[in-house]
Design a protein around this motif. Structure first.
Motif, PDB file in Angstrom:
ATOM      1  N   LEU A   5      12.213  -5.396  -4.516  1.00  0.00           N
ATOM      2  CA  LEU A   5      11.506  -6.560  -5.038  1.00  0.00           C
ATOM      3  C   LEU A   5      10.486  -7.084  -4.038  1.00  0.00           C
ATOM      4  O   LEU A   5       9.324  -7.323  -4.379  1.00  0.00           O
ATOM      5  CB  LEU A   5      12.503  -7.668  -5.383  1.00  0.00           C
ATOM      6  N   VAL A   6      10.919  -7.243  -2.781  1.00  0.00           N
ATOM      7  CA  VAL A   6       9.999  -7.754  -1.763  1.00  0.00           C
ATOM      8  C   VAL A   6       8.837  -6.787  -1.560  1.00  0.00           C
ATOM      9  O   VAL A   6       7.681  -7.208  -1.426  1.00  0.00           O
ATOM     10  CB  VAL A   6      10.742  -8.000  -0.441  1.00  0.00           C
ATOM     11  N   ALA A   7       9.129  -5.498  -1.542  1.00  0.00           N
ATOM     12  CA  ALA A   7       8.067  -4.513  -1.376  1.00  0.00           C
ATOM     13  C   ALA A   7       7.034  -4.619  -2.495  1.00  0.00           C
ATOM     14  O   ALA A   7       5.817  -4.602  -2.246  1.00  0.00           O
ATOM     15  CB  ALA A   7       8.660  -3.101  -1.335  1.00  0.00           C
ATOM     16  N   ARG A   8       7.474  -4.761  -3.732  1.00  0.00           N
ATOM     17  CA  ARG A   8       6.550  -4.814  -4.867  1.00  0.00           C
ATOM     18  C   ARG A   8       5.757  -6.123  -4.889  1.00  0.00           C
ATOM     19  O   ARG A   8       4.559  -6.132  -5.199  1.00  0.00           O
ATOM     20  CB  ARG A   8       7.311  -4.600  -6.180  1.00  0.00           C
ATOM     21  N   LEU A   9       6.416  -7.217  -4.539  1.00  0.00           N
ATOM     22  CA  LEU A   9       5.689  -8.490  -4.464  1.00  0.00           C
ATOM     23  C   LEU A   9       4.655  -8.452  -3.353  1.00  0.00           C
ATOM     24  O   LEU A   9       3.519  -8.931  -3.519  1.00  0.00           O
ATOM     25  CB  LEU A   9       6.673  -9.639  -4.239  1.00  0.00           C
ATOM     26  N   ALA A  10       5.022  -7.889  -2.203  1.00  0.00           N
ATOM     27  CA  ALA A  10       4.090  -7.795  -1.086  1.00  0.00           C
ATOM     28  C   ALA A  10       2.919  -6.880  -1.427  1.00  0.00           C
ATOM     29  O   ALA A  10       1.766  -7.171  -1.090  1.00  0.00           O
ATOM     30  CB  ALA A  10       4.807  -7.275   0.154  1.00  0.00           C
ATOM     31  N   ALA A  11       3.229  -5.775  -2.107  1.00  0.00           N
ATOM     32  CA  ALA A  11       2.166  -4.843  -2.492  1.00  0.00           C
ATOM     33  C   ALA A  11       1.161  -5.507  -3.431  1.00  0.00           C
ATOM     34  O   ALA A  11      -0.064  -5.380  -3.254  1.00  0.00           O
ATOM     35  CB  ALA A  11       2.780  -3.611  -3.154  1.00  0.00           C
ATOM     36  N   ASP A  12       1.661  -6.228  -4.412  1.00  0.00           N
ATOM     37  CA  ASP A  12       0.769  -6.902  -5.357  1.00  0.00           C
ATOM     38  C   ASP A  12      -0.097  -7.948  -4.662  1.00  0.00           C
ATOM     39  O   ASP A  12      -1.297  -8.081  -4.953  1.00  0.00           O
ATOM     40  CB  ASP A  12       1.586  -7.577  -6.464  1.00  0.00           C
ATOM     41  N   ALA A  13       0.508  -8.686  -3.736  1.00  0.00           N
ATOM     42  CA  ALA A  13      -0.216  -9.792  -3.100  1.00  0.00           C
ATOM     43  C   ALA A  13      -1.203  -9.321  -2.042  1.00  0.00           C
ATOM     44  O   ALA A  13      -2.244  -9.957  -1.835  1.00  0.00           O
ATOM     45  CB  ALA A  13       0.788 -10.761  -2.472  1.00  0.00           C
ATOM     46  N   ALA A  14      -0.884  -8.220  -1.360  1.00  0.00           N
ATOM     47  CA  ALA A  14      -1.715  -7.795  -0.231  1.00  0.00           C
ATOM     48  C   ALA A  14      -2.788  -6.770  -0.604  1.00  0.00           C
ATOM     49  O   ALA A  14      -3.714  -6.545   0.178  1.00  0.00           O
ATOM     50  CB  ALA A  14      -0.834  -7.219   0.872  1.00  0.00           C
ATOM     51  N   ALA A  15      -2.681  -6.162  -1.787  1.00  0.00           N
ATOM     52  CA  ALA A  15      -3.590  -5.067  -2.136  1.00  0.00           C
ATOM     53  C   ALA A  15      -5.056  -5.482  -2.068  1.00  0.00           C
ATOM     54  O   ALA A  15      -5.880  -4.812  -1.433  1.00  0.00           O
ATOM     55  CB  ALA A  15      -3.247  -4.528  -3.529  1.00  0.00           C
ATOM     56  N   SER A  16      -5.400  -6.584  -2.715  1.00  0.00           N
ATOM     57  CA  SER A  16      -6.803  -7.000  -2.728  1.00  0.00           C
ATOM     58  C   SER A  16      -7.264  -7.419  -1.341  1.00  0.00           C
ATOM     59  O   SER A  16      -8.424  -7.198  -0.965  1.00  0.00           O
ATOM     60  CB  SER A  16      -7.002  -8.147  -3.718  1.00  0.00           C
ATOM     61  N   LEU A  17      -6.364  -8.003  -0.552  1.00  0.00           N
ATOM     62  CA  LEU A  17      -6.732  -8.436   0.801  1.00  0.00           C
ATOM     63  C   LEU A  17      -7.004  -7.253   1.715  1.00  0.00           C
ATOM     64  O   LEU A  17      -7.844  -7.339   2.619  1.00  0.00           O
ATOM     65  CB  LEU A  17      -5.611  -9.305   1.386  1.00  0.00           C
ATOM     66  N   LEU A  18      -6.319  -6.144   1.478  1.00  0.00           N
ATOM     67  CA  LEU A  18      -6.518  -4.941   2.276  1.00  0.00           C
ATOM     68  C   LEU A  18      -7.512  -3.983   1.635  1.00  0.00           C
ATOM     69  O   LEU A  18      -7.760  -2.899   2.168  1.00  0.00           O
ATOM     70  CB  LEU A  18      -5.173  -4.225   2.474  1.00  0.00           C
ATOM     71  N   GLN A  19      -8.079  -4.408   0.514  1.00  0.00           N
ATOM     72  CA  GLN A  19      -9.063  -3.585  -0.196  1.00  0.00           C
ATOM     73  C   GLN A  19      -8.484  -2.187  -0.455  1.00  0.00           C
ATOM     74  O   GLN A  19      -9.103  -1.161  -0.160  1.00  0.00           O
ATOM     75  CB  GLN A  19     -10.360  -3.477   0.605  1.00  0.00           C
TER      76      GLN A  19
END
Length: 317
Positions: free
Chosen positions: A39-53
């Motif tokens: 769960l944490v991995a998927r939430l982090a992935a969704d939130a950080a994707a645009s920030l990391l382009q």
């Protein structure tokens, strides 16, 4: 690289046009889909994707309490494109279990990039049982050494070691009763077959809210937003503190600018209300910690659990 320079560099990287930064990042969870790590991995992935382009893909690599996934990340190129959702048990407990044979020590092979959440632990008894406070439980343990029992999710689990740490700090003797997971352990507390359990609040929040379990204390001094009136266990047992954590780590050898870039992205992601709300709804405490703070937390927990394991002689099963 000085801290201010690292942060400035990270900000510059985050501001780089998407066309120059588009790539796919693998975020590995060492546990099955549906659990807290996943769960944490998927939430982090969704939130950080645009920030990391970048496009962040979560992959589940299960086995050996997360170590199989950790080893895969440790062997990957240290370019920031493969990271690991690093929980306390994988980095802080498993490497020290007696008799364990691991491909890597995740605490040595990985470096922290930032923490996203804490997992508070609670000390709970059956609501219809004989105990109404932690001092009552400890008094019974002193009066009847070995007769007070505590359940856990298995030998070497965080729940088991929390109970052993409690005995050491309080100077009492109790009996550990291992189960295959937290759920059957809680069932036996409710049935009166074991006396108490120290476990993740997410494991038992529903039973506490329904009135079946009575929450006597919180395992860390930060308390719980879900149960703000419950005191910390350290009030009754000085020096006791247990909290799980859910960070992001990368392979050792990552360049300082890559560490800074991830740290900045995680920091910015944690400023979003949506991510914090989703973590809280899952029973976790949103808590951003930078790479240096998480490194200190990992070192402290490794020292604590190594000592408990060696004192008790906890063997891998």
């Amino acid at each position: 690289m000085p801290r201010l320079l690292r942060l400035a560099f990270a900000a510059l990287l985050l501001a780089t046009p998407a066309a120059a930064q588009e790539r796919t990042i693998r975020m590995v969870s060492g546990f099955a889909a549906g659990g807290s790590s996943d769960l944490v991995a998927r939430l982090a992935a969704d939130a950080a994707a645009s920030l990391l382009q970048a496009r962040i893909v979560v992959e589940n690599r299960t086995g050996a309490n997360g170590v199989i996934g950790a080893a895969e990340v440790a062997r990957s190129a240290p370019d920031g494109n493969t990271v690991f959702q690093c929980p306390m048990s994988t980095l802080g407990i498993v490497p020290f279990l007696i008799g364990v044979s691991l491909p890597v020590d995740p605490g040595e092979a990985l470096i922290p990039l930032g923490n996203l959440a804490l997992s508070s632990y609670g000390f709970a008894v059956a609501a219809n049982g004989p105990y109404r406070s932690v001092p009552e439980v400890l008094a019974a343990a002193r009066e009847k050494p070995g007769q007070v029992t505590f359940g856990s999710a298995g030998v070497g689990s965080a729940q088991h070691l929390a109970g052993e740490l409690l005995q050491q700090k309080a100077g009492v003797q109790m009996t550990h009763v291992p189960y295959r997971g937290a759920t059957p352990a809680i069932v036996d507390i409710l049935a009166g077959r074991t006396d108490f359990m120290i476990t993740n609040l997410a494991d038992m929040a529903r039973q506490v809210q329904d009135g079946a379990l009575k929450l006597l204390a919180i395992g860390d001094d930060g308390g719980s937003a879900l149960f703000p009136d419950v005191p910390p266990l350290s009030r009754f047992v000085p020096g006791f503190e247990v909290a799980g954590w859910f960070g992001i780590c990368g392979p050792r050898g990552m360049a300082p600018e890559q560490v800074a870039r991830w740290e900045a992205a995680l920091r910015q992601a944690m400023q979003g209300e949506a991510l914090r709300r989703r973590l809280a709804e899952s029973g976790l405490t949103p808590r951003f910690e930078d790479a240096a703070t998480l490194a200190r937390r990992i070192a402290n927990d490794r020292s604590t659990w190594r000592g408990v394991i060696q004192t008790v002689g906890v063997r891998a099963e």
